[in-house]
Scaffold this motif. Structure first.
Motif, PDB file in Angstrom:
ATOM      1  N   ILE A  58       0.848  -1.190   0.000  1.00 42.52           N
ATOM      2  CA  ILE A  58       0.000   0.000   0.000  1.00 42.52           C
ATOM      3  C   ILE A  58       0.882   1.238   0.000  1.00 42.52           C
ATOM      4  CG2 ILE A  58      -1.840   1.235   1.211  1.00 42.52           C
ATOM      5  CD1 ILE A  58      -2.353  -1.589   2.604  1.00 42.52           C
ATOM      6  N   MET A  59       0.575   2.161  -0.906  1.00 42.12           N
ATOM      7  CA  MET A  59       1.257   3.445  -0.956  1.00 42.12           C
ATOM      8  C   MET A  59       0.241   4.523  -0.598  1.00 42.12           C
ATOM      9  SD  MET A  59       3.707   2.943  -4.336  1.00 42.12           S
ATOM     10  CE  MET A  59       2.855   4.175  -5.197  1.00 42.12           C
ATOM     11  N   THR A  60       0.614   5.406   0.333  1.00 42.08           N
ATOM     12  CA  THR A  60      -0.258   6.494   0.770  1.00 42.08           C
ATOM     13  C   THR A  60       0.411   7.817   0.425  1.00 42.08           C
ATOM     14  OG1 THR A  60      -0.990   5.142   2.634  1.00 42.08           O
ATOM     15  CG2 THR A  60      -1.467   7.488   2.748  1.00 42.08           C
ATOM     16  N   PHE A  61      -0.312   8.662  -0.305  1.00 38.92           N
ATOM     17  CA  PHE A  61       0.163   9.985  -0.698  1.00 38.92           C
ATOM     18  C   PHE A  61      -0.676  11.014   0.055  1.00 38.92           C
ATOM     19  CE2 PHE A  61       0.827   7.112  -4.128  1.00 38.92           C
ATOM     20  CZ  PHE A  61       1.897   7.567  -4.882  1.00 38.92           C
ATOM     21  N   SER A  62      -0.059  12.050   0.578  1.00 39.16           N
ATOM     22  CA  SER A  62      -0.857  13.071   1.234  1.00 39.16           C
ATOM     23  C   SER A  62      -0.152  14.419   1.254  1.00 39.16           C
ATOM     24  CB  SER A  62      -1.199  12.650   2.658  1.00 39.16           C
ATOM     25  OG  SER A  62      -2.203  13.499   3.159  1.00 39.16           O
ATOM     26  N   LYS A  63      -0.949  15.429   1.528  1.00 41.62           N
ATOM     27  CA  LYS A  63      -0.463  16.805   1.618  1.00 41.62           C
ATOM     28  C   LYS A  63      -0.294  17.143   3.084  1.00 41.62           C
ATOM     29  CE  LYS A  63      -0.779  21.166  -0.550  1.00 41.62           C
ATOM     30  NZ  LYS A  63       0.584  21.079  -0.971  1.00 41.62           N
ATOM     31  N   MET A  64       0.937  17.051   3.571  1.00 41.19           N
ATOM     32  CA  MET A  64       1.220  17.190   4.989  1.00 41.19           C
ATOM     33  C   MET A  64       0.870  18.581   5.524  1.00 41.19           C
ATOM     34  SD  MET A  64       4.734  16.178   6.975  1.00 41.19           S
ATOM     35  CE  MET A  64       4.969  14.699   6.032  1.00 41.19           C
ATOM     36  N   LYS A  65       1.146  19.646   4.774  1.00 43.50           N
ATOM     37  CA  LYS A  65       0.844  20.998   5.259  1.00 43.50           C
ATOM     38  C   LYS A  65      -0.650  21.161   5.497  1.00 43.50           C
ATOM     39  CE  LYS A  65       4.711  23.601   3.390  1.00 43.50           C
ATOM     40  NZ  LYS A  65       5.162  24.595   2.447  1.00 43.50           N
ATOM     41  N   TRP A  66      -1.457  20.620   4.607  1.00 39.22           N
ATOM     42  CA  TRP A  66      -2.898  20.740   4.763  1.00 39.22           C
ATOM     43  C   TRP A  66      -3.358  19.985   5.998  1.00 39.22           C
ATOM     44  CZ3 TRP A  66      -7.074  17.557   5.063  1.00 39.22           C
ATOM     45  CH2 TRP A  66      -8.315  18.170   4.941  1.00 39.22           C
ATOM     46  N   ILE A  67      -2.815  18.801   6.212  1.00 43.68           N
ATOM     47  CA  ILE A  67      -3.201  17.984   7.359  1.00 43.68           C
ATOM     48  C   ILE A  67      -2.877  18.708   8.657  1.00 43.68           C
ATOM     49  CG2 ILE A  67      -2.602  15.872   8.631  1.00 43.68           C
ATOM     50  CD1 ILE A  67      -2.256  14.610   5.825  1.00 43.68           C
ATOM     51  N   ARG A  68      -1.727  19.314   8.731  1.00 48.90           N
ATOM     52  CA  ARG A  68      -1.328  20.002   9.957  1.00 48.90           C
ATOM     53  C   ARG A  68      -2.128  21.275  10.195  1.00 48.90           C
ATOM     54  NH1 ARG A  68       5.160  19.329   9.344  1.00 48.90           N
ATOM     55  NH2 ARG A  68       5.260  17.184  10.055  1.00 48.90           N
ATOM     56  N   SER A  69      -2.654  21.891   9.132  1.00 55.48           N
ATOM     57  CA  SER A  69      -3.338  23.177   9.275  1.00 55.48           C
ATOM     58  C   SER A  69      -4.825  23.036   9.570  1.00 55.48           C
ATOM     59  CB  SER A  69      -3.157  24.003   8.003  1.00 55.48           C
ATOM     60  OG  SER A  69      -3.871  23.410   6.941  1.00 55.48           O
ATOM     61  N   THR A  70      -5.337  21.845   9.609  1.00 59.94           N
ATOM     62  CA  THR A  70      -6.775  21.660   9.798  1.00 59.94           C
ATOM     63  C   THR A  70      -7.058  20.848  11.055  1.00 59.94           C
ATOM     64  OG1 THR A  70      -8.795  20.930   8.731  1.00 59.94           O
ATOM     65  CG2 THR A  70      -6.893  19.566   8.380  1.00 59.94           C
ATOM     66  N   ASN A  71      -8.251  21.016  11.568  1.00 62.39           N
ATOM     67  CA  ASN A  71      -8.671  20.211  12.719  1.00 62.39           C
ATOM     68  C   ASN A  71      -9.653  19.133  12.268  1.00 62.39           C
ATOM     69  OD1 ASN A  71     -10.940  21.660  12.123  1.00 62.39           O
ATOM     70  ND2 ASN A  71     -11.143  22.625  14.129  1.00 62.39           N
ATOM     71  N   ILE A  72      -9.602  18.782  10.985  1.00 59.66           N
ATOM     72  CA  ILE A  72     -10.564  17.861  10.392  1.00 59.66           C
ATOM     73  C   ILE A  72     -10.509  16.473  11.010  1.00 59.66           C
ATOM     74  CG2 ILE A  72      -9.193  16.921   8.498  1.00 59.66           C
ATOM     75  CD1 ILE A  72     -12.724  18.256   8.238  1.00 59.66           C
ATOM     76  N   PHE A  73      -9.379  16.119  11.593  1.00 63.38           N
ATOM     77  CA  PHE A  73      -9.229  14.753  12.074  1.00 63.38           C
ATOM     78  C   PHE A  73      -9.691  14.564  13.509  1.00 63.38           C
ATOM     79  CE2 PHE A  73      -5.943  15.073   8.734  1.00 63.38           C
ATOM     80  CZ  PHE A  73      -6.596  14.246   7.836  1.00 63.38           C
ATOM     81  N   GLN A  74     -10.298  15.546  14.085  1.00 61.13           N
ATOM     82  CA  GLN A  74     -10.818  15.375  15.441  1.00 61.13           C
ATOM     83  C   GLN A  74     -11.996  14.418  15.403  1.00 61.13           C
ATOM     84  OE1 GLN A  74     -11.716  19.255  16.903  1.00 61.13           O
ATOM     85  NE2 GLN A  74      -9.575  19.868  16.989  1.00 61.13           N
ATOM     86  N   ASN A  75     -12.104  13.612  16.406  1.00 66.71           N
ATOM     87  CA  ASN A  75     -13.240  12.686  16.587  1.00 66.71           C
ATOM     88  C   ASN A  75     -13.368  11.641  15.504  1.00 66.71           C
ATOM     89  OD1 ASN A  75     -13.960  14.218  18.867  1.00 66.71           O
ATOM     90  ND2 ASN A  75     -15.103  15.630  17.573  1.00 66.71           N
ATOM     91  N   ILE A  76     -12.263  11.177  14.926  1.00 69.32           N
ATOM     92  CA  ILE A  76     -12.311  10.074  13.967  1.00 69.32           C
ATOM     93  C   ILE A  76     -12.314   8.785  14.764  1.00 69.32           C
ATOM     94  CG2 ILE A  76     -11.084   8.843  12.151  1.00 69.32           C
ATOM     95  CD1 ILE A  76     -10.015  11.486  11.192  1.00 69.32           C
ATOM     96  N   ASN A  77     -13.302   7.947  14.491  1.00 70.97           N
ATOM     97  CA  ASN A  77     -13.394   6.658  15.211  1.00 70.97           C
ATOM     98  C   ASN A  77     -12.603   5.589  14.525  1.00 70.97           C
ATOM     99  OD1 ASN A  77     -15.134   7.816  17.086  1.00 70.97           O
ATOM    100  ND2 ASN A  77     -16.895   7.460  15.766  1.00 70.97           N
TER     101      ASN A  77
END
Length: 171
Positions: free
Chosen positions: A152-171
């Motif tokens: 499995i290869m995972t690509f992501s935009k690290m700056k965007w991930i760090r700048s958002t609180n979108i990952f709060q409350n992920i089960n």
């Protein structure tokens, strides 16, 4: 005749989003590269859903869900690379591409071939996919996971991930 798109709620594997949220990827060694990382060599981070459809065609499945009260859409494609079947997932948040995963279903994966391929592609002196992540100047990253019968290869935009609180409350 127009192609029928199957749409349903995403009940797939969110472990990569959880890993990003927990920042477990920081335990791996970073391998900085000069060239930008793009997904499938065609899609850049932040690309709109419409542009991705122009590049990739219509997806096999479109999954829609709410991720922390924000619209989350996943396009799934079935592709082939030589004899290997691939499942490709492109994750969009607020209609912009932020995370991609490629699942190679292969029984015999040769570590040395993979390491050589990524070393040559990104012009790295030393590299081992089980130990390293590849990071470009824009702080985008490419991470690898090896599971039984699957690479499995995972690509992501690290700056965007760090700048958002979108990952709060992920089960």
């Amino acid at each position: 005749m127009p192609q029928r798109i199957n749409s349903r709620l995403y009940k797939g594997d969110l472990r990569f989003i959880r890993i990003l949220c927990d920042e477990e990827y920081l335990h791996k060694s970073k391998q900085p590269v000069k060239n930008d990382i793009s997904f499938l060599e065609k899609i850049n981070f932040g690309e709109s859903e419409g542009n991705v459809r122009k590049i990739m065609g219509e997806p096999f499945f479109i999954y829609r869900n709410q991720l922390s009260r924000t619209p989350h859409t996943v396009y799934t494609y079935g592709l082939k690379s030589g004899i290997n079947k691939l499942r490709v997932e492109l994750h969009f948040l607020e209609k912009h591409f932020f995370l991609g995963t490629i699942f190679y279903n292969a029984e015999n994966i040769d570590d040395s071939d993979l390491n050589r391929y990524f070393r040559e592609t990104f012009n790295l002196d030393l590299f081992h996919f089980k130990r390293d992540i590849i990071v470009d100047p824009s702080d985008n990253f490419l991470e690898f996971h090896h599971e039984p019968n699957c690479f499995i290869m995972t690509f992501s935009k690290m700056k965007w991930i760090r700048s958002t609180n979108i990952f709060q409350n992920i089960n």
